[in-house]
Design a protein around this motif. Structure first.
Motif, short mmCIF file in Angstrom:
data_model
loop_
_atom_site.label_atom_id
_atom_site.label_comp_id
_atom_site.label_asym_id
_atom_site.label_seq_id
_atom_site.Cartn_x
_atom_site.Cartn_y
_atom_site.Cartn_z
N PHE A 60 16.31 27.10 14.94
CA PHE A 60 14.98 26.71 14.49
C PHE A 60 14.27 27.84 13.74
O PHE A 60 13.38 27.58 12.93
N LEU A 64 14.69 26.73 8.52
CA LEU A 64 13.51 25.99 8.98
C LEU A 64 13.19 24.83 8.06
O LEU A 64 13.33 24.92 6.83
N TYR A 74 6.84 21.90 14.65
CA TYR A 74 7.34 23.25 14.94
C TYR A 74 6.24 24.10 15.57
O TYR A 74 6.44 24.75 16.60
N TYR A 465 12.21 16.54 13.38
CA TYR A 465 11.51 17.16 14.50
C TYR A 465 10.46 16.19 15.06
O TYR A 465 9.99 15.29 14.37
#
Length: 536
Positions: A60, A64, A74, A465
């Motif tokens: 991560f 990114l 995030y 995500y």
């Protein structure tokens, strides 16, 4: 295969057969036939170099997703300042692109390293609307990516078959053994089996490709094939172990021999006597005789290599006159923690790999296919995530650029098209923070570098995500416990793509019965076996 090549190959098989029980597949006619057939395939030298990141690299914070939706999720899990939390946790989220570095900030602060480094992608439909970036300490890698020398392979991990989130929750669906265990997942990555598995996928590819090595070397050909197909200046690892090839382990600076320059106390006779003594046995059983033969061949192989290994202190692998790697500015990286230059042990290992590749050129060893492995530790970032991960990224970044530059200036000519380097690691890490770090995950993103790489692109499927709900459940189909990535690309697919480039047949990779190198790949759609990041 020519008559001469066939005769040399049969001589090699005779040598292998003397191993007895030490090489149970050495006498397997099916394997022999396939190895003989593949030894004539391909043209020119090619090498595959694995950089193993020991401890479980945090994907991560390496590659990114920076599109607004991804970035918001995030920050939700990696920056407590977003929710004004005062629970003692610290930010482990990197800063957004464009933020300048602040070297007055603490080494544990993301402010110290500045913003992430944007990378473009060719616009594959699967990544429509997505934007990506690299860790701030990967500036050289960003340049190599943008120039087409580096590619990203997204969300890779060991899989037995394509696995959905529902499969993950179903105890009746088979998954890789001992997930989240360091030793077992290092072995799964390297051999598709847990700790204790004896042969890795590079070694097994080497078994099939070694017949093309050592051509023109007469009685030394079988030594070259068996010992120099798979090599490491680092710790021995199962990835390089085959059923016929034996991985050759050197130090980071020299080939280990009985004496200096093939002499003990200046005497070649004493060196020869010591070699004879070490290889003798007073027993006559098969195991003792085999041990004697292996010892004799190992000593001969070391002498053969040591006599041709280029010396340190020479360009391109060293700064001229600098024969101590740790003191060589060319092998030092700028530490983001101390802002001082320090010896880069990963670059030092790659220096030895470059020298070993050069040995093949200068000594005309006749190598056509080789596998190398190096490693860097320190990726088990349960705490001090920002500081320690930045340090490892800076080492990796410097080492990749160093190796790229050295390969481009080799004595025999530019080798960048002939050598492909890729990263691997135990596993990825959790999306969530544990207060100052991350815990063990599953899928991870990896880098592939070389002139034969279709760089400047993100391959596979980059994960979506999400933010966990009150029950700590993530809505994304790509995230499981603590936001860890459920792999969407298997290690088998990565290995298939690299293996085909090395010249291993599709049959031996997938359909070789009990001897298939990638036994799980038949469960994946055949159109997705090759990930497309290598040129033909």
């Amino acid at each position: 295969m020519s008559t001469t090549s066939r005769r040399q190959f049969l001589r090699h098989l005779a040598a292998v057969s003397s191993m007895g029980a030490a090489a149970p597949l050495g006498l397997n006619l099916s394997l022999m036939t396939r190895a003989a057939a593949q030894s004539s395939g391909g043209s020119g030298y090619q090498a595959l170099v694995c950089i193993f990141l020991y401890g479980g690299n945090d994907a991560f914070n390496t590659v990114l997703a920076t599109d607004p939706d991804s970035w918001a999720h995030y920050l939700n899990h990696r920056d407590p300042r977003v929710h004004n939390l005062n629970d003692g946790s610290v930010p482990i989220a990197l800063r957004e692109a464009g933020v300048p570095s602040d070297w007055t900030a603490a080494s544990s602060s993301p402010d110290r390293h500045g913003g992430v480094l944007p990378i473009s992608h060719a616009g594959r439909s699967v990544h429509a609307g997505r934007t990506f970036a690299l860790h701030p300490c990967l500036a050289e890698t960003q340049g190599l990516y943008q120039s087409g020398q580096v590619a990203v392979v997204a969300n890779v991990g060991p899989l037995l078959a394509p696995t959905t989130k529902d499969d993950w929750a179903n105890p009746l669906v088979s998954k890789p053994n001992k997930l989240f265990s360091h030793n077992d997942q290092q072995s799964m990555w390297q051999s598709f089996g847990p700790e204790g598995t004896s042969a890795g996928w590079a070694g097994r590819m080497g078994d099939l490709l070694m017949g093309g090595n050592g051509q023109g070397q007469g009685d030394d050909a079988y030594l070259i094939r068996r010992f120099f197909t798979c090599m490491t200046p680092s710790s021995a690892a199962v990835w390089l172990s085959g059923n016929m090839v034996l991985p050759y382990q050197s130090s980071t600076t020299r080939v280990l021999t009985l004496g200096s320059n093939q002499r003990i106390y200046g005497s070649t006779a004493l060196q020869a006597a010591a070699a004879q003594f070490l290889s003798e046995t007073g027993r006559s059983d098969m195991l003792a005789v085999d041990h004697q033969q292996v010892a004799q061949r190992s000593l001969r192989a070391s002498d053969l290599l040591a006599s041709s290994l280029p010396t340190l202190g020479q360009a391109p692998w060293s700064t001229p006159g600098m024969s101590t790697p740790s003191a060589d500015p060319k092998l030092q990286y700028l530490s983001p923690s101390s802002q001082t230059y320090q010896a880069n042990q990963l670059a030092i290992q790659l220096q030895m790999v470059a020298r070993l590749i050069a040995t093949n050129q200068t000594a005309n060893l006749g190598m056509q296919r080789q596998f190398f492995m190096v490693g860097l530790g320190g990726f088990d970032t349960h705490d001090n995530q920002i500081r320690d991960h930045a340090e490892r990224m800076a080492q990796l970044d410097h080492a990749l650029k160093y190796f790229h530059d050295v390969l481009g200036s080799m004595p025999g000519g530019d080798m960048r098209n002939a050598v492909t380097t890729f990263t691997a690691s135990d596993f990825g890490r959790t999306f969530t923070s544990n207060g100052d770090g991350t815990d063990h995950g599953w899928g991870s993103h990896h880098l592939v570098m070389g002139g034969a790489v279709r760089g400047g692109e993100v391959y596979g499927t980059f994960p979506q995500y999400s933010t966990a709900n009150a029950q700590r459940v993530f809505g994304s189909p790509d995230q499981i416990d603590n936001g860890s990535l459920l792999p969407t690309t298997s290690v088998d697919q990565l290995a298939y793509t690299l293996g085909r480039w090395m010249g291993v047949s599709a049959y031996d990779l997938t359909q070789g019965g009990n001897y298939a190198i990638l036994p799980n790949l038949t469960r994946f759609n055949s159109s997705a076996h090759d990930l497309g990041f290598m040129r033909a």
